[in-house]
Enzyme design. Structure first.
Site, short mmCIF file in Angstrom:
data_model
loop_
_atom_site.label_atom_id
_atom_site.label_comp_id
_atom_site.label_asym_id
_atom_site.label_seq_id
_atom_site.Cartn_x
_atom_site.Cartn_y
_atom_site.Cartn_z
CG ASP A 150 12.15 -38.23 51.76
OD1 ASP A 150 11.12 -38.76 51.54
OD2 ASP A 150 12.22 -37.20 51.17
CD1 TRP A 187 6.90 -38.11 42.62
CD2 TRP A 187 8.64 -38.44 41.66
NE1 TRP A 187 7.91 -37.12 42.69
CE2 TRP A 187 9.06 -36.83 42.56
CE3 TRP A 187 10.69 -38.91 41.84
CZ2 TRP A 187 10.64 -36.37 42.69
CZ3 TRP A 187 11.90 -38.48 41.98
CH2 TRP A 187 11.34 -36.80 42.26
CG HIS A 234 5.24 -35.31 47.96
ND1 HIS A 234 5.17 -36.62 46.61
CD2 HIS A 234 6.83 -36.18 49.03
CE1 HIS A 234 6.38 -37.05 46.57
NE2 HIS A 234 7.72 -36.66 47.69
CG ASP A 264 9.99 -42.23 49.94
OD1 ASP A 264 11.23 -42.06 50.03
OD2 ASP A 264 9.03 -41.67 48.61
C1 RNT Z 1 10.22 -38.03 45.62
C2 RNT Z 1 9.53 -39.39 45.76
C3 RNT Z 1 9.68 -40.61 45.55
C4 RNT Z 1 11.06 -41.06 45.80
C5 RNT Z 1 11.73 -42.16 45.48
C6 RNT Z 1 13.01 -42.18 45.40
O1 RNT Z 1 9.37 -37.31 46.38
O2 RNT Z 1 8.90 -39.53 47.27
O3 RNT Z 1 9.09 -41.70 46.38
O4 RNT Z 1 11.37 -40.27 47.29
O5 RNT Z 1 11.12 -42.45 44.13
ZN ZN Z 2 7.94 -40.65 47.88
#
Ligand code: RNT
Ligand code: ZN
Length: 422
Positions: A300, A189, A266, A330
């Site tokens: 999150d 990512w 996302h 996550d």
């Molecule tokens: C970020 C992504 C990613 C992170 C981690 C820490 O928007 O979701 O997966 O949360 O890599």
């Molecule tokens: Zn993520």
């Protein structure tokens, strides 16, 4: 047998009979559940800080709010916290590590020079705990990411640095997989994007595709490492444009035979990943999920037993995808006890899977295929009050983890004895 255990057993026997009347075998559901690993993300334990150096800003548009005491300050503290969390979660699971959690020992090692030896302590510990490992290159919290661009940066030197980081991480992933005898999913990512309207949407995407191709150029045995790519709609500071959008990575994963990572936070706030699974699985061999909970945005929040979480689990079970989907979590919340956050989120994920495994899905399918949509709706609602809680309690009981709220007392003791001493 203590009284409470006796009651739990009685409740389970009644629940088992109720499910049997619907044609559902609770023992088979529990058996199946035991075999589904959840990958716990290391970064819930220290607010995505990592151990390279004290960072005041993780960057990458990631934001962790709250200052609950007791955050892990060292890899040993993080391992101790994880161990505590895992002791309160039924089943055998995995740990998802970020490259920024390396332990180079002595002098710091640049990200493009990271190697398996810098994760040896994690690997040894994972072996001891019989945990599989998953991995992530870290494309944030670094001066070479300060422009908000990494693999798509116009400067070839910066791009090269991050390509080398990606290559290094696949090797680390493969070493982890080989050492533990279970494939490591290494997930890319990147935060790349623009706060404001870009003049060129095409160039960065062309550069990102080329950078990824360079990272993946060398074949790595899928027995030990599998590559995933994670799409995103927007981030803080990349509101107007994200290079690695959903369309970008869906096309990339399909054409390059990579795993796609769908993170629940996302997409647009009313868009759900539960509806995407059956589409993308037509074209992909395997999928990675980042199960998260966005509240109004990609916030999150700790995963809870929401309708969407249940829908995700139902899709995995109804579509028979469990062998092809890797479930990762996550979220990051620093406003509550961080160890409790892992326990709450992971127990909810497992609960949702259990509910899905206990669903008399054939009855729903029959109602639907015979056009009886009244029965479909009526049954869906009836199933919501079946006694899955008694089966969940029994699963905890036989897994030797606390039943019900008892785990919270354990966390409270750990907070007093360990976390509050930090
Ligand atoms: C970020 C992504 C990613 C992170 C981690 C820490 O928007 O979701 O997966 O949360 O890599
Ligand atoms: Zn993520």
């Amino acid at each position: 047998m203590p009284d409470s255990t006796h009651h739990l057993e009685q409740a389970y026997e009644l629940a088992k009979a109720r499910y049997a009347a619907w044609g559902v075998d609770t023992e088979a559901a529990i058996e199946r559940l035991t075999s589904i690993p959840i990958s716990l993300h290391c970064w819930q334990g220290d607010d995505v800080g990592g151990f390279e150096h004290a960072v005041d800003q993780i960057g990458g548009g990631l934001a962790v709010t709250g200052n609950y005491p007791g955050k892990a300050r060292t890899p040993d503290e993080l391992r101790s916290d994880l161990q505590r969390a895992l002791s309160l979660i039924p089943g055998k699971h995995r740990l998802n590590l970020h490259a920024s959690y390396a332990e180079p020992g002595g002098k710091p090692v640049e990200r493009n020079e990271l190697a398996p030896e810098h994760f040896q302590r994690w690997i040894d510990w994972a072996k001891e705990q019989s945990l599989g490992l998953d991995f992530n290159p870290t494309y944030f919290a670094h001066e070479k990411a300060n422009d908000g661009l990494t693999l798509s940066h116009p400067d070839p030197g910066i791009r090269r640095f991050w390509i080398e980081h990606g290559i290094a991480c696949r090797k680390i992933g493969a070493a982890m997989g080989q050492a533990l005898g279970t494939p490591c999913v290494t997930n890319v990512w990147i935060p790349d994007g623009y706060k404001d309207t870009p003049a060129d949407r095409k160039g960065p995407r062309e550069r990102l595709a080329a950078s990824l191709d360079a990272i993946f150029a060398e074949a790595v045995d899928p027995q030990w490492n599998r590559d995933a790519v994670e799409a995103k709609l927007f981030g803080i500071g990349s509101e107007s444009y994200v290079v690695g959008s959903h369309e970008f990575y869906l096309g990339y994963a399909v054409t390059r035979k990579k795993l796609l990572c769908l993170d629940a936070g996302h997409f647009h706030p009313t868009e759900v990943i539960s509806d995407k699974i059956s589409s993308v699985m037509l074209y992909l061999d395997e999928l990675l999920l980042h199960v998260s909970r966005g509240v109004r945005w990609d916030s999150d929040h700790v995963v809870t037993l929401t309708d969407e979480l249940q829908a995700i689990a139902q899709e995995l079970v109804r579509g028979d995808y469990l062998q092809r989907v890797h479930i990762g979590l996550d979220f990051f919340d620093a406003s509550i006890n961080r160890v409790a956050a892992w326990v709450i989120g992971t127990r909810c994920m497992i609960k949702a899977l259990l509910m899905a495994l206990l669903e008399p899905a054939d009855l729903l399918r029959t109602a639907e295929s015979t056009g009886n949509l009244t029965a479909r709706l009526a049954l869906q609602e009836e199933f919501k009050t079946l006694p899955y809680g008694a089966v969940w309690d029994n699963y905890c009981l036989r897994s030797n983890v606390p039943v019900g709220r008892a785990w919270l007392d354990d966390i409270k003791r750990y907070e007093i004895d360990v976390l509050s001493q930090r």
